[in-house]
Design an enzyme around this catalytic site. Structure first.
Site, PDB file in Angstrom:
ATOM      1  CG  HIS A 188      23.409  47.363  43.230  1.00 25.09           C
ATOM      2  ND1 HIS A 188      24.436  46.568  43.656  1.00 25.09           N
ATOM      3  CD2 HIS A 188      22.266  46.679  43.413  1.00 25.09           C
ATOM      4  CE1 HIS A 188      23.920  45.435  44.091  1.00 25.09           C
ATOM      5  NE2 HIS A 188      22.614  45.483  43.958  1.00 25.09           N
ATOM      6  CB  CYS A 486      40.085  44.830  31.743  1.00 27.58           C
ATOM      7  SG  CYS A 486      41.134  45.798  32.817  1.00 27.58           S
TER       8      CYS A 486
HETATM    9  C1  PEP Z   1      38.860  49.163  36.517  1.00 29.80           C
HETATM   10  O1  PEP Z   1      39.196  49.942  37.403  1.00 29.80           O
HETATM   11  O2  PEP Z   1      38.267  49.499  35.461  1.00 29.80           O
HETATM   12  C2  PEP Z   1      39.145  47.719  36.664  1.00 29.80           C
HETATM   13  C3  PEP Z   1      38.952  46.881  35.669  1.00 29.80           C
HETATM   14  O3  PEP Z   1      39.580  47.288  37.892  1.00 29.80           O
HETATM   15  P1  PEP Z   1      38.595  47.134  39.162  1.00 29.80           P
HETATM   16  O4  PEP Z   1      37.203  47.402  38.684  1.00 29.80           O
HETATM   17  O5  PEP Z   1      38.789  45.754  39.651  1.00 29.80           O
HETATM   18  O6  PEP Z   1      39.139  48.186  40.062  1.00 29.80           O
END
Ligand code: PEP
Ligand code: MG
Length: 555
Positions: A188, A486
């Site tokens: 966090h 991402c």
């Molecule tokens: C991930 O899993 O890295 C992602 C970008 O999706 P989320 O964090 O929204 O699950």
């Protein structure tokens, strides 16, 4: 105890460097003794219920002051302190002779055990309960609650780790950097620091020896804390910080490496508001639009028109630029009541993401229709992708529905090891892929990404994760299709360089991370990034991978 010039290491978050004096967060309160109370049961009950009520009001007041997401977090904590079952549990313990503090302690422990047994998201809330319990017990005992120390002058906060109630109200003019002895790169604290652009070093075990008033240099870029530095060392560090700051400020254009190789730098957004922050941070577009964040409170699937307006508000901020929309990723840490099955024992391994959408194909089709309509009316270049793809067949079905509904670019997220291994087949069907390193790491290590007790495994520097990413990068090169990242990994400047070396063509991250990543990648050529990637791939674990990569920086 620490010595002059001693260097303490940990995991740096961001690229910032700060010099300042330490203030420690008080350690948690000791467990209340199991002695029998000398007060009457009524007196003890009054002490307990008064402290519970005051704690709830205090949390709500802090929430109102902070606003936004912090308000939601603090209101949820206030509800825990207000819980009538909890009070009646404490009452029965007091009736059996317990003191108010012991009764509250045991009642919270029981509540926490119930949440932990429920697993997943609920288990993660158990950690928050401990924080609420401490606040209530401190009130009963008339001592100050463990929390961020008050100060009029800026300081560097050193703590074991920070609870959400602590981080929500941090004053960033006063708290200049964070150092934690526990917690990993996805804790966090690390996420908050990244979001706010605050220099932080987490997992610095030896920082336990730091005391109030110690002067330190916190160099997040190197993951180092220099204790009692000499005046000359401080001067060097500040000059270094200034040149880094200048590099950050001057790097505002598109992502470009030292040899001119281009890597798109995109932002992760969840609303029109965060899209505006992405524009301010000079993002080249959006690499992940988390649409489920818009509908977390919905009891039923949102209507096409409602969705279209929400999507249009984001698209309109990026005329001529790419916006990658992710269809609803419901389940596990992001349940949507209209899509998520109740009662799964392991929701992260259940019907989440594309599995939930294919089980409710009408909801998927409605969303794609809304996206397609909003895209047609906008100047943004809209791409669409599906979360949690595990098979080639799921890819075929998703891409097929997208084509049917007029989506021009249809891709999938690589978040499950199976899809990383099958990336070549997947990319023969999909127009692009985007790697979600948060989930890819969770599923590679079979370690719940929300659970503090296994946070040490949630580290995308792990060569196991990086080898999977290499598979995807190779598949992208073979099929000449884009491979994005991402997950949080893209926001780690040096790891971003490694990822480019593994064949990634775009990086998407929280807007605050863009400047550091932009500056870092501009220092390397593509062939240097590939060399860095090769070194890292041959290591045994995340710690060695970091060391191998950092060694290049100091050469
Ligand atoms: C991930 O899993 O890295 C992602 C970008 O999706 P989320 O964090 O929204 O699950
Ligand atoms: Mg994910």
């Amino acid at each position: 105890m620490t010595n002059n010039g001693e260097v303490i290491t940990g995991i740096g978050v961001g690229r910032g460097l700060v010099v300042g004096d330490v203030r420690r967060m008080p350690d948690p309160l000791p467990e209340p003794a199991k002695t029998t109370s000398s007060r009457t049961a009524d007196e003890e009950l009054h002490r307990a219920s008064k402290a519970l009520g005051e704690t709830a009001s205090d949390l709500r007041a802090r929430g109102a002051q902070a606003g936004g997401l912090a308000k939601e977090v603090l209101d949820a904590l206030a509800l825990m302190a207000d819980d009538s079952m909890l009070l009646s549990d404490a009452k029965s313990r007091i009736d059996s002779g317990a003191t108010a503090e012991r009764a509250v302690f045991d009642a919270f422990a029981g509540f926490s055990a119930t949440l932990e047994a429920a697993g997943g998201y609920m288990a993660e809330r158990a950690g928050d309960l401990g924080d609420v319990a401490n606040r209530v017990i401190a009130r009963i005992m008339g001592v100050s609650a463990p929390g961020v120390p008050h100060s009029e002058t800026p300081f560097i906060l050193v703590a074991r780790d920070l609870a959400p109630a602590d981080t929500a109200l941090l004053d960033f003019d006063i708290v200049r950097a964070l150092v934690t002895t526990d917690g990993g790169p996805t804790s966090h604290t690390a996420i908050l620091a990244r979001e706010k652009g605050l220099p932080a070093i987490v997992g610095a075990t030896s920082a336990n020896g730091l005391a109030d008033g110690d002067t330190v240099i916190v160099d997040a870029g190197r993951g180092e804390i220099v204790v009692h530095p000499t005046a000359a060392r401080i001067a060097d560090a500040l000059a270094d910080a200034q040149s880094r700051q200048m590099a950050r400020e001057s790097a505002t254009g598109p992502g470009r490496m030292a040899d001119g190789h281009e890597v798109q730098l995109l932002a992760n957004v969840g609303s029109a508001k965060s899209a505006a922050a992405a524009v301010d941070a000079h993002a080249e577009g959006v690499g992940l639009f988390r649409t489920e964040f818009l509908f977390l409170e919905n009891d039923s699937a949102p209507a096409v028109e409602v969705q279209r307006a929400e999507y249009a508000a984001v698209f309109d901020k990026f005329p001529g630029q790419k916006v990658v929309v992710r269809v609803l990723d419901a389940g596990a840490d992001k349940p949507l009541s209209f899509l998520t099955d109740d009662g799964e024992e392991n929701p992260a391994l259940g019907r989440r993401g594309i599995r939930a959408l294919l089980a409710h194909e009408n909801i998927l089709r409605a969303q794609l229709t809304a996206i397609s309509q909003a895209a047609a009316a906008s100047l943004a270049e809209v791409w669409v992708m599906a979360p949690m793809i595990a098979t080639v067949e799921e890819t075929e079905i998703f891409v097929g529905i997208c084509r049917e509904l007029g989506i021009h670019k249809a891709g999938v997220m690589i978040e499950v090891p199976s899809s990383a291994i099958l990336a070549k087949h997947i990319l023969e069907i999909a127009d692009f892929v985007s790697i979600g390193t948060n989930d890819l790491t969770q599923y590679t290590f079979a370690a719940d990404r929300l659970l503090g007790s296994v946070a040490n495994l949630q580290d995308a520097w792990s060569p196991a994760v990086l080898r999977l990413i290499r598979e995807v990068g190779l598949a992208g090169e073979l099929t000449a299709k884009p491979v994005g990242i991402c997950g949080e990994a893209a926001a780690d400047p040096l790891l971003a360089v490694v990822l480019i070396g593994l064949g990634v063509t775009s990086l998407s991250m929280s807007p605050t991370a863009l400047a550091d990543v932009r500056a870092e990648i501009s220092r390397f050529t593509l062939s240097e990034a590939r060399e860095l990637a090769e070194r890292v791939l041959s290591t045994r674990n995340a710690a060695d991978a970091r060391i191998a990569a950092s060694a290049v920086l100091t050469q």
